[in-house]
Design an enzyme around this catalytic site. Sequence first.
Site, PDB file in Angstrom:
ATOM      1  N   ASP A 154      23.292  51.082  61.606  1.00 14.97           N
ATOM      2  CA  ASP A 154      22.739  51.363  60.273  1.00 14.97           C
ATOM      3  C   ASP A 154      21.885  50.208  59.737  1.00 14.97           C
ATOM      4  O   ASP A 154      20.718  50.413  59.373  1.00 14.97           O
ATOM      5  CB  ASP A 154      23.878  51.672  59.295  1.00 14.97           C
TER       6      ASP A 154
ATOM      7  N   ASP B  12      26.646  54.654  55.393  1.00 17.99           N
ATOM      8  CA  ASP B  12      26.393  55.434  56.614  1.00 17.99           C
ATOM      9  C   ASP B  12      25.091  56.229  56.462  1.00 17.99           C
ATOM     10  O   ASP B  12      25.069  57.261  55.786  1.00 17.99           O
ATOM     11  CB  ASP B  12      27.549  56.407  56.892  1.00 17.99           C
TER      12      ASP B  12
ATOM     13  N   ASP C 111      30.699  60.866  56.082  1.00 16.55           N
ATOM     14  CA  ASP C 111      30.943  59.811  57.087  1.00 16.55           C
ATOM     15  C   ASP C 111      31.380  58.515  56.393  1.00 16.55           C
ATOM     16  O   ASP C 111      32.320  57.842  56.837  1.00 16.55           O
ATOM     17  CB  ASP C 111      29.677  59.547  57.915  1.00 16.55           C
TER      18      ASP C 111
ATOM     19  N   HIS D 221      28.580  63.779  60.302  1.00 14.49           N
ATOM     20  CA  HIS D 221      27.124  63.552  60.242  1.00 14.49           C
ATOM     21  C   HIS D 221      26.513  63.908  58.891  1.00 14.49           C
ATOM     22  O   HIS D 221      25.299  63.905  58.753  1.00 14.49           O
ATOM     23  CB  HIS D 221      26.380  64.261  61.373  1.00 14.49           C
TER      24      HIS D 221
HETATM   25  P1  AMP Z   1      25.990  59.432  62.378  1.00 14.89           P
HETATM   26  O1  AMP Z   1      26.244  58.397  61.354  1.00 14.89           O
HETATM   27  O2  AMP Z   1      26.920  59.431  63.519  1.00 14.89           O
HETATM   28  O3  AMP Z   1      25.953  60.751  61.670  1.00 14.89           O
HETATM   29  O4  AMP Z   1      24.566  59.182  63.004  1.00 14.89           O
HETATM   30  C1  AMP Z   1      23.506  58.635  62.283  1.00 14.89           C
HETATM   31  C2  AMP Z   1      22.202  59.144  62.828  1.00 14.89           C
HETATM   32  O5  AMP Z   1      22.120  58.907  64.221  1.00 14.89           O
HETATM   33  C3  AMP Z   1      21.967  60.633  62.656  1.00 14.89           C
HETATM   34  O6  AMP Z   1      21.458  60.972  61.375  1.00 14.89           O
HETATM   35  C4  AMP Z   1      20.943  60.878  63.752  1.00 14.89           C
HETATM   36  O7  AMP Z   1      19.666  60.443  63.355  1.00 14.89           O
HETATM   37  C5  AMP Z   1      21.434  59.966  64.869  1.00 14.89           C
HETATM   38  N1  AMP Z   1      22.338  60.689  65.749  1.00 14.89           N
HETATM   39  C6  AMP Z   1      23.684  60.779  65.664  1.00 14.89           C
HETATM   40  N2  AMP Z   1      24.190  61.536  66.646  1.00 14.89           N
HETATM   41  C7  AMP Z   1      23.136  61.959  67.377  1.00 14.89           C
HETATM   42  C8  AMP Z   1      22.986  62.785  68.538  1.00 14.89           C
HETATM   43  N3  AMP Z   1      24.035  63.317  69.153  1.00 14.89           N
HETATM   44  N4  AMP Z   1      21.730  62.994  69.020  1.00 14.89           N
HETATM   45  C9  AMP Z   1      20.665  62.454  68.416  1.00 14.89           C
HETATM   46  N5  AMP Z   1      20.734  61.658  67.330  1.00 14.89           N
HETATM   47  C10 AMP Z   1      21.944  61.424  66.805  1.00 14.89           C
HETATM   48 MG    MG Z   2      26.609  59.626  59.613  1.00 12.89          MG
HETATM   49 MG    MG Z   3      26.930  56.590  61.169  1.00 15.07          MG
END
Ligand code: AMP
Ligand code: MG
Ligand code: MG
Length: 235
Positions: free
Chosen positions: A150, A38, A212, A207
């Site tokens: 990813d 992740d 994650d 996040h």
């Molecule tokens: P996640 O694995 O859900 O934490 O998301 C991976 C990446 O997607 C994060 O490190 C951000 O770069 C981008 N991301 C996730 N959620 C958001 C959001 N609400 N707004 C903008 N970018 C996001």
């Molecule tokens: Mg993440």
């Molecule tokens: Mg993710």
Amino acid sequence: MNTRELAQKLGSVEVIYSDKNARSNSSIQPFDYLLVLDFEATCWNNLDSKKKQSEIIEFPVVLYDVKNNEIVAEFQQYVIPTEHPKLSDFCIQLTGIQQNQVDNGVPLPTCLLEFMRWINEQMKLYNMDFPGGKGDGTKTCAFVTWSDWDLGVCLKKECNRKRIHCHKMFRKWIDVRALYKLHFKRPLTGLSGALLDLGLQFEGKEHCGLHDARNTARLVGKMIEKGVILRLTKN
Ligand code: AMP
Ligand code: MG
Ligand code: MG
């Protein structure tokens, strides 16, 4: 092996969903080990995000043992973003990753080399390999991610942009989000929503890439218990 299991092994049955099978389902899974990954990446608020490209800032992978339903090893590296070295307040807030953590990180090519070293060690330790790999491991492994983002977008685009060699092992994965959607047929509410739906609470900080990945592994464990077959979705 009963007819249903045989059909499933041969790929003629896609969905086996039964609580009765519980943990015994691990024996009919195509992979012995899953590399749950992740990434976290640079991000901005809505206005800025349209103009800028994301770069990986956290590269975590946990090695999940399907049969024993446990994480047996972890890799985590913070990565220096080179196109936009300064993290936005929005990104720090969302991911919890601090500027000094990425400043003390390594460039993406170094991170990929470190990951290669780590995965090679794990392959020897657990006698595993990717299907069709050159090693002599008798156990198999595959990448797992929550969505195609990813490996299908983030790593791929950054490697293309920066002309970084991306190993072919990153071209195949299991999108657990797609399998979740297919099997449970419920509206998607994100990783924590999917966990809740199956009776689990997200543990740690959402996040944070490592948290994650660990929680995605927990979700995978629960899905296996529910009879979902973790097969490649991107091949
Ligand atoms: P996640 O694995 O859900 O934490 O998301 C991976 C990446 O997607 C994060 O490190 C951000 O770069 C981008 N991301 C996730 N959620 C958001 C959001 N609400 N707004 C903008 N970018 C996001
Ligand atoms: Mg993440
Ligand atoms: Mg993710």
